[in-house]
Scaffold this motif. Structure first.
Motif, short mmCIF file in Angstrom:
data_model
loop_
_atom_site.label_atom_id
_atom_site.label_comp_id
_atom_site.label_asym_id
_atom_site.label_seq_id
_atom_site.Cartn_x
_atom_site.Cartn_y
_atom_site.Cartn_z
N ASN A 1 0.83 -1.20 0.00
CA ASN A 1 0.00 0.00 0.00
C ASN A 1 0.87 1.26 0.00
O ASN A 1 0.58 2.24 -0.70
N GLU A 2 1.96 1.22 0.77
CA GLU A 2 2.88 2.37 0.78
C GLU A 2 3.52 2.57 -0.58
O GLU A 2 3.74 3.72 -1.01
N ASN A 3 3.83 1.50 -1.27
CA ASN A 3 4.39 1.61 -2.63
C ASN A 3 3.40 2.25 -3.58
O ASN A 3 3.77 3.08 -4.43
N CYS A 4 2.12 1.88 -3.45
CA CYS A 4 1.09 2.47 -4.30
C CYS A 4 0.95 3.97 -4.03
O CYS A 4 0.86 4.78 -4.97
N LEU A 5 0.95 4.34 -2.77
CA LEU A 5 0.80 5.74 -2.41
C LEU A 5 1.97 6.59 -2.92
O LEU A 5 1.77 7.69 -3.45
N SER A 6 3.17 6.06 -2.76
CA SER A 6 4.35 6.82 -3.18
C SER A 6 4.47 6.92 -4.70
O SER A 6 4.91 7.94 -5.23
N SER A 7 4.06 5.86 -5.40
CA SER A 7 4.22 5.86 -6.86
C SER A 7 3.10 6.62 -7.58
O SER A 7 3.24 6.95 -8.77
N THR A 8 1.99 6.90 -6.90
CA THR A 8 0.86 7.59 -7.55
C THR A 8 0.56 8.95 -6.91
O THR A 8 -0.49 9.53 -7.16
N ASN A 9 1.49 9.43 -6.07
CA ASN A 9 1.29 10.70 -5.38
C ASN A 9 0.01 10.67 -4.54
O ASN A 9 -0.75 11.64 -4.51
N GLU A 10 -0.21 9.52 -3.89
CA GLU A 10 -1.34 9.30 -2.98
C GLU A 10 -2.70 9.44 -3.65
O GLU A 10 -3.68 9.85 -3.04
#
Length: 480
Positions: free
Chosen positions: A39-48
């Protein structure tokens, strides 16, 4: 019980990978599978603008649109002036829980007592393997099992010490240990912890299972059984206390990583062994190694218990029909094959419901009733005086402690067990798994199941008493 060993074998096999499969979600996981790191990877890669859901990064707009709301941030949607937590829109469960429930058990949302699903091939294979191991170790009788137990009894202690040393060096370990040794006095005034403690003692010592009597029957007549009983009882309780320090050092580490109180990550039963603890192991350096050590420890502990339970059955068969003693291998494999067949329903999608039902109803009250019957028969029907005389026949001298044993056997033990039994029945709650409370007819079936161990005992005791009268308790021919 061997179903737990089957689960352990599955985890042991699954752990042979560089990345523990219960630490992440993949395409074979359920839609609800959630991993903090992913989930943290998704947030960081998509600007949350996206969170991890259904094994991929899912746009927050798509999630919020399910309730006609707008995206607000990574944790909430906004509907008019109200804020809705994303967890209330999509179902999430930790990757370790998803691995246990969805991947291993195959439990689906539609499964219930009316729809137990189909058998899971991987669980059937693990169950067959578990019973094959038990049969192979017992096929030569107590001689083969005795040699195997040298390893299975010592290995867990070694691993416990290793885990303890590693556990106390982890951040948050002291908080976990402090939570473990700090009593909550209000709970000690309720019956539940005492009932749980009684259940723990009954299961850990094997009281009323026939296991102790079976193994004791292989001793010499003059063996000091009093000494053995004291050593086993003390070492068993000491091991349980030490195991608590090992477990809660890791639980404290989990709470530290999650940023929550220790009490919020504490669970019991399968939840601790197959969900919470594996999740903690996945956070350690060299996680596959720690996973291997942990599940081999659980495997050896489980096999030790299963050896005793199976040996009690096979010995009873051979004692009842002495001619079968010439065919130990056939008897052992026959018993194990029957038990394996009876365990197949546990391998279904909803097999965990059957597991929990039997565990729920057989965990305490039937064992306590059997213990009460044993104490009553020995202390009051046969008589503590005669029993102590039998100990003297074996060369065991109680001395002044005989008063203590008489009071304990005749008064203290029966009263305490009766209190625990009555309070447990008064505070009884229906069996359930997760949020699913089993229907009434299943609860009735549970009561019937829990009565099954007691009915034969009462029936055979009555039959023997009618046939032999006082001779049923005669010990004249013990030595011969």
């Amino acid at each position: 019980y061997n179903m737990i060993i089957a689960w352990t074998l599955y985890y042991l096999y699954s752990g042979f990978s560089s990345l523990l499969p219960w630490s992440v979600c993949d395409t074979s996981s359920s839609r609800a599978c959630f991993s903090i790191s992913q989930n943290e990877n998704c947030l960081s890669s998509t600007n949350e603008t996206a969170v991890f859901y259904n094994s991929t990064c899912t746009n927050l707009v798509d999630i919020c649109s399910q309730v006609a709301a707008n995206s607000f941030n990574s944790t909430h949607c906004k509907l008019n002036e109200n804020y809705i937590n994303i967890n209330n829109i999509i179902k999430r469960r930790a990757s370790s829980e998803d691995f246990f429930s969805y991947k291993m058990l195959g439990l689906q949302e539609e499964n219930s007592w009316d729809n137990l699903g189909t058998t899971q091939p991987h669980l059937v294979i693990c169950l067959i393997l578990a019973w094959t191991i038990v049969a192979a170790c017992l096929c030569k009788g107590v001689k083969s099992s005795g040699k195997v137990v040298y390893f299975t009894a010592i290995y867990p202690f070694i691993i416990l010490i290793v885990f303890f040393i590693r556990g106390i060096t982890l951040p948050g370990a002291m908080e976990g240990i402090r939570w473990y040794i700090t009593p909550v006095w209000s709970k000690l005034l309720t019956i539940q912890p005492w009932a749980d403690a009684a259940s723990q003692i009954f299961y850990s010592l094997g009281v009323c299972f026939g296991t102790l009597l079976t193994f004791a029957s292989y001793n010499q007549f003059s063996n000091n059984c009093l000494r053995d009983a004291l050593v086993v009882s003390v070492s068993n309780c000491a091991t349980s206390v030490f195991s608590g320090f090992v477990i809660f050092s890791i639980v404290g580490f989990m709470a530290h990583n999650l940023g929550v109180p220790v009490g919020e990550v504490v669970s019991s039963g399968p939840g601790l062994t197959f969900i919470a603890y594996p999740a903690a192991l996945a956070e350690l350096p060299l996680a596959p190694l720690w996973s291997f050590l942990f599940f081999t420890m659980i495997l050896t502990l489980g096999l030790d218990t299963q050896f005793g339970m199976t040996e009690a059955v096979t010995s009873a068969v051979m004692d009842q029909w002495p001619s079968t003693r010439k065919h130990v291998v056939i008897v052992v494999f026959s018993v194990c094959s029957v038990c394996c067949f009876l365990g197949i329903p546990f391998c279904m999608n909803g097999g965990i419901f059957i597991f929990e039902l039997i565990s729920w109803f057989s965990a305490l009250w039937s064992l306590v009733v059997l213990a009460l019957l044993e104490v009553f028969c020995v202390a009051w029907v046969y008589g503590t005086g005669h029993f102590i005389d039998n100990l003297k026949e074996m060369g065991i001298s109680l001395g002044v402690s005989s008063v203590y044993w008489k009071v304990t056997w005749k008064i203290v033990s029966p009263i305490l067990m009766l209190i625990i039994l009555l309070m447990s029945l008064m505070s009884f709650s229906p069996a359930y798994y997760g949020d699913y409370i089993f229907p009434p007819h299943i609860q009735y079936a549970g009561w019937i199941i829990s009565s099954l161990p007691i009915i034969p005992v009462l029936g055979i005791a009555l039959w023997q008493g009618c046939r032999h009268g006082k001779m049923a308790f005669k010990t004249t021919n013990w030595i011969s």
